[in-house]
Design a protein around this motif. Structure first.
Motif, PDB file in Angstrom:
ATOM      1  N   CYS A 106       9.373   5.848  -9.979  1.00 11.69           N
ATOM      2  CA  CYS A 106       8.939   5.440  -8.625  1.00 11.69           C
ATOM      3  C   CYS A 106       9.735   4.230  -8.143  1.00 11.69           C
ATOM      4  CB  CYS A 106       7.452   5.118  -8.619  1.00 11.69           C
ATOM      5  SG  CYS A 106       6.386   6.491  -9.053  1.00 11.69           S
ATOM      6  N   PRO A 107      10.946   4.442  -7.629  1.00 13.67           N
ATOM      7  CA  PRO A 107      11.795   3.312  -7.228  1.00 13.67           C
ATOM      8  C   PRO A 107      11.235   2.471  -6.084  1.00 13.67           C
ATOM      9  CG  PRO A 107      12.728   5.407  -6.490  1.00 13.67           C
ATOM     10  CD  PRO A 107      11.604   5.745  -7.424  1.00 13.67           C
ATOM     11  N   ASN A 108      10.305   3.021  -5.287  1.00 13.28           N
ATOM     12  CA  ASN A 108       9.766   2.268  -4.153  1.00 13.28           C
ATOM     13  C   ASN A 108       8.585   1.375  -4.532  1.00 13.28           C
ATOM     14  OD1 ASN A 108      11.574   3.432  -2.321  1.00 13.28           O
ATOM     15  ND2 ASN A 108      10.269   5.223  -2.059  1.00 13.28           N
ATOM     16  N   GLU A 110       6.600  -1.617  -5.931  1.00  8.89           N
ATOM     17  CA  GLU A 110       6.947  -3.017  -6.176  1.00  8.89           C
ATOM     18  C   GLU A 110       5.773  -3.841  -6.706  1.00  8.89           C
ATOM     19  OE1 GLU A 110       8.836  -4.879  -2.835  1.00  8.89           O
ATOM     20  OE2 GLU A 110       9.849  -3.007  -2.239  1.00  8.89           O
ATOM     21  N   GLU A 125       4.690  -6.060   8.419  1.00  7.44           N
ATOM     22  CA  GLU A 125       4.597  -4.612   8.640  1.00  7.44           C
ATOM     23  C   GLU A 125       3.835  -4.313   9.928  1.00  7.44           C
ATOM     24  OE1 GLU A 125       5.804  -1.908   7.077  1.00  7.44           O
ATOM     25  OE2 GLU A 125       6.957  -3.153   5.710  1.00  7.44           O
ATOM     26  N   ARG A 154       1.908   2.798   4.181  1.00  3.21           N
ATOM     27  CA  ARG A 154       3.080   2.062   3.703  1.00  3.21           C
ATOM     28  C   ARG A 154       2.724   1.204   2.485  1.00  3.21           C
ATOM     29  NH1 ARG A 154       7.744   1.221   1.742  1.00  3.21           N
ATOM     30  NH2 ARG A 154       8.712  -0.777   2.202  1.00  3.21           N
ATOM     31  N   GLU A 157       2.395   3.144  -0.676  1.00  2.00           N
ATOM     32  CA  GLU A 157       3.694   3.564  -1.211  1.00  2.00           C
ATOM     33  C   GLU A 157       4.290   2.492  -2.121  1.00  2.00           C
ATOM     34  OE1 GLU A 157       5.949   4.312   2.279  1.00  2.00           O
ATOM     35  OE2 GLU A 157       5.141   6.322   2.608  1.00  2.00           O
ATOM     36  N   LEU A 158       3.877   1.238  -1.919  1.00  2.00           N
ATOM     37  CA  LEU A 158       4.384   0.120  -2.713  1.00  2.00           C
ATOM     38  C   LEU A 158       3.527  -0.151  -3.946  1.00  2.00           C
ATOM     39  CD1 LEU A 158       5.114  -2.408   0.186  1.00  2.00           C
ATOM     40  CD2 LEU A 158       6.800  -1.020  -1.036  1.00  2.00           C
ATOM     41  N   GLN A 163      -0.130   5.697  -6.819  1.00  5.62           N
ATOM     42  CA  GLN A 163       0.815   6.810  -6.903  1.00  5.62           C
ATOM     43  C   GLN A 163       0.191   8.015  -7.598  1.00  5.62           C
ATOM     44  OE1 GLN A 163       3.834   6.415  -5.321  1.00  5.62           O
ATOM     45  NE2 GLN A 163       2.761   4.512  -4.804  1.00  5.62           N
TER      46      GLN A 163
END
Length: 221
Positions: A106-108, A110, A125, A154, A157-158, A163
Motif C-alpha cells: 500500500c504505497p499511499n 502514511e 484537504e 481521502r 486512503e492514507l 485498508q
C-alpha cells in the motif's frame, strides 16, 4: 438460517459489540437474524470483547519486517500487545508479518489510523475540495456534505487500518487485528511503521552515453 441480513442491522450489531462487519453478519446469519442471540454468539466466540480490550496498556510486542522480492521495497513495523507471552505466540507473529506485507503493498498509506493524521493536513484537504470547480454552483449545505464525503474517503486512503486486507478483501486490516485480539485475549495495536523504497528521494544523474564513450576512448562525442 436467515439469508438476507440488511446492512442497517449489521451496523447496529457492530455498534453494540465492537465486532467487525463480517463477524456481525455471520453472527446474524447463524442466529436467524436475532439481535440478542447474535450478541451472545459473538461473546461465545470472544469477538465482541475485542474493543473492550483496546483501552488496556500494550507495551510488549514485536518489531517485524518484510522485504519484497528483489529488495526494492522494505517495511519495518512495530505491533504491540500486553505480554511477552503473547508476543511469542505464532498467531501474533503471523499478524505482524501480514501487517508488514500489507504496508509494502500500500504505497499511499502514511498513517496507522485516520486519528493519527495531523489536523493541518485535514484542513488543507478541506480547503482544496471546497475550491474545486465542480462545486461552484452547489448550495453551501450540499457543498459541505460532498466535501466531507470526499475528505473522509481521502483520509481512509492514507490510513493503514482502513485498508482492505490483501489476503481477504472482505475484511479490513482493523478487522484482522480484532480477530487476533479475540483469539489471543489481549489488546493489540499497530504503533508505527516505516516504508522504504529503493532510490526514493534521490536524484538520478542523466548521463550522455555518447559523451561517456568519447571520454573513455579519448575522442569527441
Amino acid at each position: 438460517m436467515a439469508q438476507n441480513i440488511s446492512a442497517k442491522v449489521v451496523k447496529e450489531l457492530r455498534d453494540k459489540t465492537g465486532a467487525g462487519m463480517m463477524d456481525c453478519k455471520k453472527a446474524l446469519k447463524e442466529t436467524d437474524g436475532d439481535m440478542t442471540k447474535a450478541v451472545e454468539w459473538l461473546r461465545q466466540k470472544g469477538i465482541a470483547s475485542a474493543d473492550k480490550k483496546s483501552g488496556r496498556s500494550a507495551t510488549e510486542g514485536l518489531v517485524g519486517s518484510y522485504i519484497h522480492t528483489g529488495g526494492r521495497v522494505g517495511v519495518l513495523v512495530e505491533v504491540n500487545c500486553e505480554t511477552d507471552f503473547v508476543a511469542r505466540r505464532e498467531e501474533f507473529q503471523e499478524l505482524v508479518r501480514n501487517v508488514a506485507m500489507q504496508i509494502a503493498a500500500c504505497p499511499n498509506v502514511e498513517y496507522v489510523s485516520v486519528a493519527d493524521i495531523p489536523q493541518e493536513m485535514v484542513a488543507k484537504e478541506k480547503e482544496i475540495e471546497m475550491n474545486r470547480d465542480d462545486l461552484g454552483n452547489k448550495p453551501d449545505n450540499i457543498k459541505e456534505k460532498i466535501v466531507q464525503g470526499r475528505i473522509d474517503k481521502r483520509l481512509k486512503e492514507l490510513s493503514l487500518i482502513d485498508q482492505p486486507y490483501i489476503r481477504d478483501q472482505n475484511i479490513s486490516v482493523e478487522e484482522l487485528i480484532k480477530q487476533t485480539v479475540a483469539k489471543l485475549g489481549e489488546n493489540i495495536q499497530v504503533r508505527r511503521f516505516a516504508r522504504f523504497v529503493l532510490g526514493e528521494g534521490l536524484e538520478k544523474e542523466e548521463s550522455n552515453f555518447a559523451e561517456e564513450v568519447a571520454a573513455q576512448t579519448g575522442g569527441k562525442a
